[in-house]
Scaffold this active site. Structure first.
Site, short mmCIF file in Angstrom:
data_model
loop_
_atom_site.label_atom_id
_atom_site.label_comp_id
_atom_site.label_asym_id
_atom_site.label_seq_id
_atom_site.Cartn_x
_atom_site.Cartn_y
_atom_site.Cartn_z
N THR A 132 17.28 0.83 2.57
CA THR A 132 16.38 1.44 3.54
C THR A 132 15.76 0.40 4.44
O THR A 132 15.63 -0.77 4.06
CB THR A 132 15.26 2.21 2.81
OG1 THR A 132 14.26 2.64 3.74
CG2 THR A 132 14.58 1.32 1.79
N ASP A 133 15.33 0.83 5.64
CA ASP A 133 14.61 -0.08 6.52
C ASP A 133 13.18 -0.33 6.05
O ASP A 133 12.50 -1.24 6.54
CB ASP A 133 14.61 0.43 7.96
CG ASP A 133 13.97 1.80 8.13
OD1 ASP A 133 13.54 2.41 7.12
OD2 ASP A 133 13.92 2.29 9.28
N GLU A 134 12.71 0.43 5.06
CA GLU A 134 11.35 0.26 4.58
C GLU A 134 11.14 -1.08 3.88
O GLU A 134 10.00 -1.53 3.72
CB GLU A 134 10.95 1.41 3.67
CG GLU A 134 10.90 2.74 4.41
CD GLU A 134 10.25 3.84 3.61
OE1 GLU A 134 9.23 3.58 2.95
OE2 GLU A 134 10.76 4.97 3.64
N TYR A 157 7.91 2.04 -3.80
CA TYR A 157 9.28 2.44 -3.49
C TYR A 157 10.01 1.35 -2.73
O TYR A 157 11.10 0.91 -3.14
CB TYR A 157 9.29 3.74 -2.67
CG TYR A 157 10.59 3.95 -1.92
CD1 TYR A 157 11.79 4.07 -2.61
CD2 TYR A 157 10.62 3.99 -0.52
CE1 TYR A 157 12.99 4.24 -1.93
CE2 TYR A 157 11.82 4.16 0.16
CZ TYR A 157 13.00 4.28 -0.55
OH TYR A 157 14.18 4.43 0.12
N LYS A 161 13.27 -1.09 -3.79
CA LYS A 161 14.53 -1.19 -3.03
C LYS A 161 14.77 -2.62 -2.56
O LYS A 161 15.90 -3.09 -2.54
CB LYS A 161 14.51 -0.23 -1.84
CG LYS A 161 14.60 1.24 -2.22
CD LYS A 161 15.89 1.57 -2.95
CE LYS A 161 17.11 1.49 -2.03
NZ LYS A 161 18.35 1.95 -2.74
#
Length: 354
Positions: A132-134, A157, A161
């Site tokens: 993810t870009d998060e 979260y 990741k």
């Protein structure tokens, strides 16, 4: 090609299953079928001759070893993950277990399997980790994330990741496992679990409930139609060189408030309220979430340059298609709701993730 695909009953995973089967692949889906794993998302491919399903936990090393041994995959697409930010705030431990420990277990089993391959099978093997870009944190008003952006996760979260991304790179560098990583922007489209922003808005609007928007509603996300994302992942599995990382985005930045307004406009046209008012009257602003990143945006230039991939579905077209799908498929989403209300994350009854 034979693809072992974890998390294939999820939103992005099931889209990738359909894409790979359409390309002529054989696919083994490995999915634990937790709350967000919707087996009905695979109904249309259940009888496909190239499709197989294994209900198993990626943290179970014995089950994963058996999956590799029995299926003999040419490549792995790893999408199994806990993804809901609010749930990670309430209970980080399950995110660490699935996203970090589960990835380590899968890497170990993939490495053992790959070491036993020879010739073209060994050279062609790939392990694609979908992230993810998060993991990159939050942007200001300018700029975009790309493959060189430093990691700066802000939630349990995104931290889990980020950790799994680092593990994948380490297994590539230390052991030579041919790995790939993708970091995508926010996905949307049919079959997305109801606690995510767009289906939350659609289903709460239809039920006459308030449409909760965190803070001032000006948090920005880059939106990517899920079928465009599946094409990108299939392309990476097919042609990308080991060790490459790709950022995948839809080039469709919108604020959360704009998303809510567009959903309401679509519903006003497709299924108007009986009282004649717009669904926009149901929008409410709620207390912001802890650590809420202000803006994400993706520079997908590398995958465009290397593999001529670009999103085909513009946001307005994709959103309309998505709204229509939810209107026509209550048989899919209704079992995922409770007493007519969308089941949300655990922080409170208005929780959702963009």
């Amino acid at each position: 090609m034979r693809t072992l695909l974890t998390g294939g009953a999820g939103f992005i995973g099931s889209a990738l299953v359909r894409e790979l089967l359409a390309r002529g692949d054989e696919v083994l889906v490995v999915d634990k079928l937790t709350y967000a794993g919707v087996e009905a998302s695979l109904d249309e491919v259940a009888l496909h001759p190239g499709f197989r399903f294994l209900k198993a936990d990626i943290c179970d090393a014995s089950a994963m070893a058996g999956a590799f041994h029995d299926f003999q995959p040419d490549r792995v697409a790893h999408l199994a993950a806990e993804t809901h930010v609010d749930r990670s705030i309430d209970g980080p431990a399950v995110f660490i277990q699935t996203n970090v420990v589960g990835t380590q277990v899968l890497l170990d089993q993939a490495l053992a399997y790959w070491r036993g391959l020879t010739g073209a099978a060994r050279d062609g093997f790939r392990f694609l980790h979908v992230s993810t870009d998060e993991v990159f944190g939050s942007l200001g008003a300018e700029g975009r994330f790309d493959e060189t952006t430093p990691y700066d996760p802000r939630s349990p979260y995104s931290a889990s990741k980020a950790a799994s991304d680092h593990l994948v790179r380490a297994w590539g560098q230390t052991f030579g496992l041919p790995v790939l990583i993708s970091n995508c922007s926010n996905n949307y489209g049919p079959r997305q679990f109801p606690e995510k922003l767009i289906p939350t808005l659609i289903l709460r609007a239809l039920s006459g409930e308030s449409l909760p928007i965190y803070g001032d509603g000006l948090n920005v996300r880059d939106w990517l139609f899920v079928e465009d994302h599946a094409r990108a992942l299939a392309l990476m599995l097919q042609v990308a060189e080991p060790g490459r990382t790709y950022c995948v985005g839809g080039n469709a930045e919108r604020t959360n408030l704009q998303i809510a307004e567009r959903v309401c406009e679509a519903l006003d046209h497709l299924q108007p309220r009986s009282d004649g008012f717009s669904y926009q009257t149901q929008i409410v602003f709620v207390e912001d979430r802890p650590g809420h990143d202000r803006r994400y945006a993706i520079d997908a230039g590398r995958i465009a340059q290397d593999h001529a991939w670009r999103p085909r579905i513009d946001f307005d077209t994709g959103l309309r298609h998505t709204v229509i799908w939810y209107l026509e498929h209550s048989d899919w989403w209704r079992p995922l709701t409770k007493d007519g209300m969308v089941r949300m994350g655990t922080r409170d009854s208005l929780s959702f993730r963009e």
